[in-house]
Design an enzyme around this catalytic site. Structure first.
Site: not given
Lengths: 235, 228
Positions: B50-52
């Site tokens: 996930t990008e975060n």
């Protein structure tokens, strides 16, 4: 060496009108709520703010925007469960938005901290976010030139900090903070616990103290999501 | 459009999950694509990104068990699997842009037969928000799209040229729809039909598709379990 400040108010007191301020966090995860609220109390105007989002509800960054402190926002995703603080002002033409793809935003900040004035990325090539940017081909593929981002101040949230400014982060809350710490003239970190030198194992340091100028201890910091569930407002 | 037996979102997600291999690093877009994780094929262990800044997350926690420092790119609470890792945002997008991510699965407003994708905004009105979509489509080794075959107003979503603002050019290689599985031959700018609902005629499928569907060899039956 003493980077420790007694209060959030003292740590943000010199942030003046027109400053560019990077604020760590992705949504509420890693948002330095106490530092932001201290900045609202201080009340500088005409700020340019760099954050991934544009606030949620009526606390933190959303509250800063509601107070009319922010002239321009540089972000990738100015939407949230309750984005009204930003969206009403944006649609009324009262706040400027510079939209950047998320990875480009992160890399621009990293580049700012690393002394790299520009770099090339495939992201946004051929889209409206790439319009007007220099294009160059490398190994047969087109890339866009993007420029570094730097700030006067960074406000970030960490878990542990030591007197030298070495920091660790909690879970996924680090997100943009290690990058912003590098890219700002003065990096101000609120830490859940201030430990003695040696209290953080050198192997465990995520942000080395060279990137951190001021530390404030804020035990049990507020979580934006929890404040919003309670429909909190600031001030 | 109301085609008998057309797949619901769960079934489209199930079909997409069949193509994810053991050990692949996978990013699922916010919303509909997130459903793919629930249909991971038994015996395979993809690692979700996930990008975060998390690799190796699992299901959502029980209500009341959320830790709001542990969220995904959709700002939803997640849990970790053993072997998970945290990293900063520059590292996270280095994984994406640097070609380390095997698969990105995204939603779509329109996909064109040249592989162009439009999925971030409808026009110039409102508040624009892009997030990591433009990075994902330019970085992942394989970019797939999940979508209903047509828009709510019946307009084709699979088209010759996107009319909505682009997310990326020449990036999508496979489309899973409510009616079919279609590959995109980007160099030749054409859709190649791989599977369709068994009872759906070629003519009927072509009628709701905005660009020509080419056939190479046999077209498979798109068969999916009942899911809701």
């Amino acid at each position: 060496m003493n980077k420790h400040y007694a209060s959030a108010a003292e740590a943000v007191a010199d942030i003046c009108d027109g400053a560019t301020v990077m604020i760590g966090g992705f949504g509420g995860s890693g948002a330095p709520i106490e530092l932001i609220h201290a900045l609202i109390d201080a009340g500088p105007k005409h700020l340019t703010v760099v954050n991934n989002n544009a606030g949620n509800g009526h606390v933190g960054l959303a509250a800063m925007i509601e107070q009319g402190m922010v002239d321009k926002l540089i972000c990738s995703f100015p939407k949230s469960k309750d984005p009204t603080a930003f969206s009403e002002r944006y649609l009324a033409g009262r706040i400027e938005l510079e939209l950047a793809p998320q990875g480009t935003l992160a890399e621009r900040i990293r580049a700012g901290g690393a002394g790299i004035p520009a770099f090339y990325t495939p992201t946004a090539y051929g889209t409206e976010l790439g319009e007007g940017k220099p294009v160059a081909e490398f190994d047969g593929r087109p890339y866009l030139q993007e420029r570094w981002l730097k700030a006067d101040y960074a406000l970030i949230k960490a878990e542990l900090g030591d007197p030298y400014g070495n920091l660790t982060y909690r879970l996924a809350a680090r997100n943009f903070s290690p990058l912003m710490a590098m890219a700002a003239g003065q990096t101000i970190a609120q830490v859940g616990r201030l430990v003695d030198a040696g209290g953080i194992e050198p192997e465990a340091v995520v942000t080395p103290g060279i990137f951190v100028n001021r530390l404030v201890e804020i035990a049990d910091p507020a979580q934006e999501e929890v404040l919003n569930q309670a429909e909190a407002r600031y001030p | 459009m109301n085609v008998r037996g057309q797949l619901n979102q769960e079934q489209i997600a199930w079909r997409a999950a069949q193509d994810i291999e053991d050990g692949q690093y996978v990013n699922l877009g916010i919303g509909f694509p997130e459903k793919v994780a629930a249909y991971t094929v038994k015996g395979r262990e993809p690692i979700f990104h996930t990008e975060n800044g998390v690799l190796g997350f699992g299901r959502a926690p029980a209500k009341g068990e959320e830790d709001w420092d542990l969220i995904n790119a959709g700002k939803k609470a997640i849990t970790l699997k053993p072997g998970a890792a945290f990293f900063d945002h520059a590292t996270s997008f280095a994984m994406i842009r640097g070609g380390h991510l095997d698969v990105a699965i995204l939603g779509a407003l329109q996909v064109a037969s040249n592989g162009d994708l439009a999925n971030w905004r409808v026009g110039s009105k409102g508040v624009p928000a892009v997030g990591g979509a433009m990075d994902l489509v330019n970085g992942a080794k394989r970019v797939a799209v999940l979508t209903d075959h047509v828009a709510r107003d019946g307009a084709p979503k699979l088209v010759e040229r996107c009319t909505f603002p682009l997310t990326g050019v020449g990036c999508v290689t496979r489309i899973y729809t409510s009616l079919a599985v279609i590959d995109v031959d980007i160099p030749a700018a054409r859709f190649v039909l791989r599977e369709k609902l068994p009872h759906l005629s070629m003519d009927d499928l072509q009628f709701v598709t905005g660009a020509k569907l080419h056939v190479e060899g046999e077209v498979g039956n798109l068969e999916v379990p009942e899911l809701s």
